[in-house]
Design a protein around this motif. Structure first.
Motif, PDB file in Angstrom:
ATOM      1  N   LEU A  64       0.752  -1.513   0.110  1.00 44.19           N
ATOM      2  CA  LEU A  64       0.161   0.204   0.191  1.00 44.19           C
ATOM      3  C   LEU A  64       1.021   1.141   0.031  1.00 44.19           C
ATOM      4  CD1 LEU A  64      -2.769  -1.342   2.403  1.00 44.19           C
ATOM      5  CD2 LEU A  64      -3.258  -0.117   0.080  1.00 44.19           C
ATOM      6  N   LYS A  65       0.383   2.254  -0.763  1.00 40.95           N
ATOM      7  CA  LYS A  65       1.018   3.416  -0.705  1.00 40.95           C
ATOM      8  C   LYS A  65       0.194   4.795  -0.199  1.00 40.95           C
ATOM      9  CE  LYS A  65       3.068   1.928  -5.327  1.00 40.95           C
ATOM     10  NZ  LYS A  65       3.100   2.616  -6.620  1.00 40.95           N
ATOM     11  N   PRO A  66       0.580   5.832   0.263  1.00 48.72           N
ATOM     12  CA  PRO A  66      -0.103   6.801   0.722  1.00 48.72           C
ATOM     13  C   PRO A  66      -1.157   7.302  -0.237  1.00 48.72           C
ATOM     14  CG  PRO A  66       2.255   7.112   1.360  1.00 48.72           C
ATOM     15  CD  PRO A  66       2.100   6.067   0.152  1.00 48.72           C
ATOM     16  N   GLU A  67      -1.047   7.228  -1.605  1.00 41.92           N
ATOM     17  CA  GLU A  67      -1.868   7.739  -2.427  1.00 41.92           C
ATOM     18  C   GLU A  67      -3.281   6.581  -2.669  1.00 41.92           C
ATOM     19  OE1 GLU A  67       1.479   7.406  -2.900  1.00 41.92           O
ATOM     20  OE2 GLU A  67       1.511   6.615  -4.932  1.00 41.92           O
ATOM     21  N   ASP A  68      -3.072   5.458  -2.078  1.00 40.03           N
ATOM     22  CA  ASP A  68      -4.136   4.641  -2.035  1.00 40.03           C
ATOM     23  C   ASP A  68      -5.141   4.834  -0.878  1.00 40.03           C
ATOM     24  OD1 ASP A  68      -1.786   1.753  -2.299  1.00 40.03           O
ATOM     25  OD2 ASP A  68      -3.383   2.883  -3.922  1.00 40.03           O
ATOM     26  N   ALA A  69      -4.873   5.703   0.038  1.00 35.90           N
ATOM     27  CA  ALA A  69      -5.747   6.094   1.124  1.00 35.90           C
ATOM     28  C   ALA A  69      -7.071   6.655   0.591  1.00 35.90           C
ATOM     29  CB  ALA A  69      -5.130   7.259   2.070  1.00 35.90           C
ATOM     30  N   ALA A  70      -8.135   6.328   0.847  1.00 36.33           N
ATOM     31  CA  ALA A  70      -9.360   6.512   0.251  1.00 36.33           C
ATOM     32  C   ALA A  70     -10.595   6.000   1.099  1.00 36.33           C
ATOM     33  CB  ALA A  70      -9.548   6.245  -1.225  1.00 36.33           C
ATOM     34  N   VAL A  71     -11.793   6.342   0.607  1.00 35.04           N
ATOM     35  CA  VAL A  71     -12.851   5.457   1.335  1.00 35.04           C
ATOM     36  C   VAL A  71     -13.216   4.516   0.057  1.00 35.04           C
ATOM     37  CG1 VAL A  71     -15.447   5.502   1.642  1.00 35.04           C
ATOM     38  CG2 VAL A  71     -13.916   7.325   2.461  1.00 35.04           C
ATOM     39  N   TYR A  72     -13.511   3.234   0.395  1.00 40.82           N
ATOM     40  CA  TYR A  72     -13.454   2.189  -0.657  1.00 40.82           C
ATOM     41  C   TYR A  72     -14.922   1.702  -0.584  1.00 40.82           C
ATOM     42  CZ  TYR A  72      -8.442   1.739  -1.814  1.00 40.82           C
ATOM     43  OH  TYR A  72      -7.287   2.277  -1.989  1.00 40.82           O
ATOM     44  N   TYR A  73     -15.484   1.756  -1.694  1.00 36.67           N
ATOM     45  CA  TYR A  73     -16.755   1.351  -1.826  1.00 36.67           C
ATOM     46  C   TYR A  73     -17.009   0.032  -2.612  1.00 36.67           C
ATOM     47  CZ  TYR A  73     -17.818   5.920  -0.637  1.00 36.67           C
ATOM     48  OH  TYR A  73     -17.976   7.204   0.038  1.00 36.67           O
ATOM     49  N   CYS A  74     -17.738  -0.862  -2.301  1.00 35.01           N
ATOM     50  CA  CYS A  74     -18.013  -1.853  -3.252  1.00 35.01           C
ATOM     51  C   CYS A  74     -19.550  -1.756  -4.065  1.00 35.01           C
ATOM     52  CB  CYS A  74     -18.137  -3.345  -2.678  1.00 35.01           C
ATOM     53  SG  CYS A  74     -19.368  -3.659  -1.331  1.00 35.01           S
ATOM     54  N   ALA A  75     -19.617  -2.174  -5.135  1.00 38.12           N
ATOM     55  CA  ALA A  75     -20.782  -1.951  -5.935  1.00 38.12           C
ATOM     56  C   ALA A  75     -21.246  -3.272  -6.603  1.00 38.12           C
ATOM     57  CB  ALA A  75     -20.418  -0.881  -6.944  1.00 38.12           C
TER      58      ALA A  75
END
Length: 117
Positions: A85-96
């Motif tokens: 993992l990289k700092p730029e992977d930080a996010a809210v992750y959603y499944c759909a």
């Protein structure tokens, strides 16, 4: 159908995290499950997707060779294994969920992934 995403949290850069998305209700053979992410000030980004029957997988360019999507049909669950993992992977992750080749019409509530450098 309802989607419940889980597994987010704080992880150090270079570490790993596995997200889960549990679906209640029927998932059909030609449906596709996907993971998306969004961080502040950025557009929503497609991360990975998988078809329910054929197990066909797609990945966004930024996560190829680091993330792996999988599904367990008997559990109605899709996983996203995130490695290196990289700092730029930080996010809210959603499944759909996209029914039968259509648009993603069902969305989970999102799970936050924070990556510390």
């Amino acid at each position: 159908v309802q989607l419940q995403a889980s597994g987010g949290g704080l992880v150090q850069a270079g570490g790993s995290r596995r997200l889960s998305c549990a679906a209640s209700g029927v998932i059909n053979s030609n449906d596709r499950m996907g993971w998306f992410r969004q961080s502040p000030g950025k557009e929503r980004e497609s991360v990975a997707s998988i078809t329910w029957r054929s197990n066909s997988k797609r990945y966004g360019d930024s996560v190829k060779d680091r993330f792996t999507i999988s599904r367990v049909n008997a559990e109605n669950t899709v996983y996203l294994q995130m490695d290196n993992l990289k700092p730029e992977d930080a996010a809210v992750y959603y499944c759909a969920l996209a029914r039968n080749g259509g648009d993603y019409g069902y969305w989970g509530q999102g799970t936050q992934v924070t990556v510390s450098s």
